[in-house]
Design a protein around this motif. Structure first.
Motif, PDB file in Angstrom:
ATOM      1  N   TRP A 145      -5.873 -47.217  72.549  1.00  0.00           N
ATOM      2  CA  TRP A 145      -4.490 -46.792  72.360  1.00  0.00           C
ATOM      3  C   TRP A 145      -3.477 -47.942  72.459  1.00  0.00           C
ATOM      4  O   TRP A 145      -2.273 -47.693  72.317  1.00  0.00           O
ATOM      5  CB  TRP A 145      -4.110 -45.735  73.414  1.00  0.00           C
ATOM      6  CG  TRP A 145      -4.645 -44.371  73.125  1.00  0.00           C
ATOM      7  CD1 TRP A 145      -5.228 -43.926  71.967  1.00  0.00           C
ATOM      8  CD2 TRP A 145      -4.625 -43.248  74.017  1.00  0.00           C
ATOM      9  NE1 TRP A 145      -5.586 -42.607  72.091  1.00  0.00           N
ATOM     10  CE2 TRP A 145      -5.228 -42.164  73.337  1.00  0.00           C
ATOM     11  CE3 TRP A 145      -4.155 -43.054  75.315  1.00  0.00           C
ATOM     12  CZ2 TRP A 145      -5.375 -40.911  73.919  1.00  0.00           C
ATOM     13  CZ3 TRP A 145      -4.299 -41.793  75.887  1.00  0.00           C
ATOM     14  CH2 TRP A 145      -4.898 -40.741  75.205  1.00  0.00           C
TER      15      TRP A 145
ATOM     16  N   PHE B 178      -0.887 -48.176  69.789  1.00  0.00           N
ATOM     17  CA  PHE B 178       0.237 -47.230  69.780  1.00  0.00           C
ATOM     18  C   PHE B 178       1.267 -47.563  70.859  1.00  0.00           C
ATOM     19  O   PHE B 178       2.403 -47.119  70.798  1.00  0.00           O
ATOM     20  CB  PHE B 178      -0.263 -45.803  70.007  1.00  0.00           C
ATOM     21  CG  PHE B 178      -1.201 -45.324  68.949  1.00  0.00           C
ATOM     22  CD1 PHE B 178      -0.757 -45.160  67.638  1.00  0.00           C
ATOM     23  CD2 PHE B 178      -2.534 -45.061  69.237  1.00  0.00           C
ATOM     24  CE1 PHE B 178      -1.628 -44.737  66.640  1.00  0.00           C
ATOM     25  CE2 PHE B 178      -3.405 -44.628  68.244  1.00  0.00           C
ATOM     26  CZ  PHE B 178      -2.959 -44.468  66.946  1.00  0.00           C
ATOM     27  N   HIS B 179       0.827 -48.337  71.848  1.00  0.00           N
ATOM     28  CA  HIS B 179       1.679 -48.566  73.015  1.00  0.00           C
ATOM     29  C   HIS B 179       2.622 -49.748  72.850  1.00  0.00           C
ATOM     30  O   HIS B 179       2.670 -50.648  73.683  1.00  0.00           O
ATOM     31  CB  HIS B 179       0.810 -48.689  74.274  1.00  0.00           C
ATOM     32  CG  HIS B 179       0.247 -47.379  74.720  1.00  0.00           C
ATOM     33  ND1 HIS B 179      -0.447 -47.205  75.879  1.00  0.00           N
ATOM     34  CD2 HIS B 179       0.322 -46.139  74.153  1.00  0.00           C
ATOM     35  CE1 HIS B 179      -0.811 -45.930  76.007  1.00  0.00           C
ATOM     36  NE2 HIS B 179      -0.375 -45.267  74.964  1.00  0.00           N
ATOM     37  N   THR B 180       3.403 -49.734  71.759  1.00  0.00           N
ATOM     38  CA  THR B 180       4.498 -50.701  71.630  1.00  0.00           C
ATOM     39  C   THR B 180       5.593 -50.269  72.605  1.00  0.00           C
ATOM     40  O   THR B 180       5.701 -49.085  72.932  1.00  0.00           O
ATOM     41  CB  THR B 180       5.091 -50.689  70.210  1.00  0.00           C
ATOM     42  OG1 THR B 180       5.671 -49.403  69.973  1.00  0.00           O
ATOM     43  CG2 THR B 180       4.035 -50.974  69.160  1.00  0.00           C
ATOM     44  N   PRO B 181       6.423 -51.205  73.063  1.00  0.00           N
ATOM     45  CA  PRO B 181       7.536 -50.822  73.942  1.00  0.00           C
ATOM     46  C   PRO B 181       8.402 -49.713  73.331  1.00  0.00           C
ATOM     47  O   PRO B 181       8.819 -48.784  74.023  1.00  0.00           O
ATOM     48  CB  PRO B 181       8.306 -52.135  74.104  1.00  0.00           C
ATOM     49  CG  PRO B 181       7.251 -53.187  73.985  1.00  0.00           C
ATOM     50  CD  PRO B 181       6.310 -52.676  72.921  1.00  0.00           C
ATOM     51  N   LYS B 182       8.652 -49.814  72.035  1.00  0.00           N
ATOM     52  CA  LYS B 182       9.480 -48.791  71.380  1.00  0.00           C
ATOM     53  C   LYS B 182       8.850 -47.403  71.495  1.00  0.00           C
ATOM     54  O   LYS B 182       9.517 -46.435  71.860  1.00  0.00           O
ATOM     55  CB  LYS B 182       9.664 -49.168  69.905  1.00  0.00           C
ATOM     56  CG  LYS B 182      10.569 -48.226  69.125  1.00  0.00           C
ATOM     57  CD  LYS B 182      10.667 -48.668  67.666  1.00  0.00           C
ATOM     58  CE  LYS B 182      11.454 -47.668  66.846  1.00  0.00           C
ATOM     59  NZ  LYS B 182      12.830 -48.091  66.605  1.00  0.00           N
ATOM     60  N   ASN B 183       7.540 -47.322  71.181  1.00  0.00           N
ATOM     61  CA  ASN B 183       6.870 -46.024  71.243  1.00  0.00           C
ATOM     62  C   ASN B 183       6.805 -45.488  72.675  1.00  0.00           C
ATOM     63  O   ASN B 183       6.965 -44.284  72.907  1.00  0.00           O
ATOM     64  CB  ASN B 183       5.450 -46.138  70.686  1.00  0.00           C
ATOM     65  CG  ASN B 183       5.425 -46.289  69.170  1.00  0.00           C
ATOM     66  OD1 ASN B 183       6.477 -46.353  68.537  1.00  0.00           O
ATOM     67  ND2 ASN B 183       4.240 -46.360  68.588  1.00  0.00           N
ATOM     68  N   LEU B 184       6.593 -46.364  73.629  1.00  0.00           N
ATOM     69  CA  LEU B 184       6.506 -45.926  75.029  1.00  0.00           C
ATOM     70  C   LEU B 184       7.869 -45.432  75.535  1.00  0.00           C
ATOM     71  O   LEU B 184       7.951 -44.436  76.256  1.00  0.00           O
ATOM     72  CB  LEU B 184       5.967 -47.050  75.910  1.00  0.00           C
ATOM     73  CG  LEU B 184       4.480 -47.376  75.664  1.00  0.00           C
ATOM     74  CD1 LEU B 184       4.118 -48.714  76.279  1.00  0.00           C
ATOM     75  CD2 LEU B 184       3.575 -46.272  76.200  1.00  0.00           C
ATOM     76  N   ALA B 185       8.945 -46.112  75.124  1.00  0.00           N
ATOM     77  CA  ALA B 185      10.292 -45.654  75.501  1.00  0.00           C
ATOM     78  C   ALA B 185      10.544 -44.266  74.925  1.00  0.00           C
ATOM     79  O   ALA B 185      11.152 -43.399  75.563  1.00  0.00           O
ATOM     80  CB  ALA B 185      11.354 -46.637  75.004  1.00  0.00           C
ATOM     81  N   MET B 186      10.051 -44.046  73.721  1.00  0.00           N
ATOM     82  CA  MET B 186      10.198 -42.739  73.065  1.00  0.00           C
ATOM     83  C   MET B 186       9.375 -41.677  73.806  1.00  0.00           C
ATOM     84  O   MET B 186       9.826 -40.541  73.980  1.00  0.00           O
ATOM     85  CB  MET B 186       9.726 -42.877  71.623  1.00  0.00           C
ATOM     86  CG  MET B 186      10.411 -41.945  70.674  1.00  0.00           C
ATOM     87  SD  MET B 186      10.093 -42.447  68.962  1.00  0.00           S
ATOM     88  CE  MET B 186      11.096 -41.189  68.154  1.00  0.00           C
TER      89      MET B 186
ATOM     90  N   LEU C 211       4.954 -48.827  80.211  1.00  0.00           N
ATOM     91  CA  LEU C 211       5.976 -49.646  79.551  1.00  0.00           C
ATOM     92  C   LEU C 211       6.235 -50.917  80.364  1.00  0.00           C
ATOM     93  O   LEU C 211       6.297 -52.019  79.808  1.00  0.00           O
ATOM     94  CB  LEU C 211       7.282 -48.848  79.398  1.00  0.00           C
ATOM     95  CG  LEU C 211       8.489 -49.615  78.842  1.00  0.00           C
ATOM     96  CD1 LEU C 211       8.217 -50.141  77.429  1.00  0.00           C
ATOM     97  CD2 LEU C 211       9.740 -48.726  78.825  1.00  0.00           C
TER      98      LEU C 211
ATOM     99  N   LEU D 212       5.510 -54.826  79.144  1.00  0.00           N
ATOM    100  CA  LEU D 212       6.621 -55.790  79.102  1.00  0.00           C
ATOM    101  C   LEU D 212       6.563 -56.814  80.244  1.00  0.00           C
ATOM    102  O   LEU D 212       7.429 -57.699  80.320  1.00  0.00           O
ATOM    103  CB  LEU D 212       7.967 -55.055  79.175  1.00  0.00           C
ATOM    104  CG  LEU D 212       8.378 -54.265  77.939  1.00  0.00           C
ATOM    105  CD1 LEU D 212       9.656 -53.483  78.223  1.00  0.00           C
ATOM    106  CD2 LEU D 212       8.583 -55.201  76.734  1.00  0.00           C
TER     107      LEU D 212
END
Lengths: 106, 106, 106, 106
Positions: C23, C26-34, C80, C84
């Motif tokens: 996964w 899928f775990h870009t910062p943007k997606n995790l913030a969402m 997240l 980061l």
């Protein structure tokens, strides 16, 4: 020719739905604002693992799910506006004018 | 008599605002869904420390702040619907009918 | 005596869970913030129709549902921070210090 | 060697901060859940117009802004858990175990 706007008509239908179930007691502005964040979260959940490209090319099933989540946010937003006596159309136009001035100023 | 709905007119104005600033590139469905959660969070923030009673008796300043936050959610919701080709009025009526059947069934 | 903090340990477990299922993609910062807004919305939904008093006297079933929603927000928040390279404990202490100064100043 | 966890220590500091300002009265579970959605919305707002790639390569300024928004969500989440007597570490482990079983079952 009716002078009742589409939005006012929708608000009447949503109000009737709530009245019939005796839900006015739950529909305080605070609770409705909270319900909007819940529905906005469900709308976001439809997109959270999609790429930008995938979000622009939804499958019919995804599109229908998103369509109904948009409706859920709209229902509580129109209900909140109704309870507070806010004219959404007017508010949107006022906000666009404020944004316009803000961008001219920068 | 125009057959263009209030909502379609608002969507045209919001679209023109975005086009003029070359913002279409940012307005993917995913980004717009994310913007809706941001604005819904700001709307919630207006109410978070108020009691239920206080939320029903907003001061004029609070009411105006809430009115403009409602507008912000509406702007991004209408923009998302526009980008996805969703008829919000139709979607709301469909969702109310689904909810109606759901409550009859229980 | 371990010098690894509780939070780092939790982050390792969450990371292992994601890695095992491939996964990371899928775990870009943007997606995790969402995802955090989605889970925060589900947490809010547990409380939206409760009065303040009811929210302070949850039934065991409500308490367990809220407990697991708190966990969901925490999982994505820790993930997240991990992605980061943010030290949550340090960030919380820094933010409390900023808030402290802000209140002293007013 | 202390048997007090990092999280319990953070919760004590956050509680002391709230007590000093007489904020317990505002910190009902309902209000705190609402505050979490507000802060999650601010966190999302940091990422809403970024591409996935940009969200993985934040500037130092963006990274610091995100770090403090993560702290804000964490502060209210730890405060809510404190008020409800929820052990966040335990809740996260329980939720991961539930997710594990769910994925094995499918």
């Amino acid at each position: 020719v009716s002078d009742v706007s589409d939005l006012s008509e929708l608000q009447s239908e949503i109000r009737a739905f709530a009245d019939l179930r005796d839900w006015q007691q739950f529909h305080t502005p605070k609770n409705l604002a909270m319900a909007i964040t819940g529905e906005a979260g469900e709308l976001a959940a439809e997109f959270q693992w999609l790429t930008a490209d995938e979000s622009m090319a939804l499958t019919p099933e995804q599109h229908e799910a998103v369509r109904l989540e948009i409706a859920d946010v709209a229902i509580y937003l129109l209900r909140l506006a109704d309870v507070l006596g806010v004219d959404v159309e007017h508010a949107v136009r006022d906000k666009l004018a404020i944004n316009e001035r803000r961008f001219l100023a920068t």
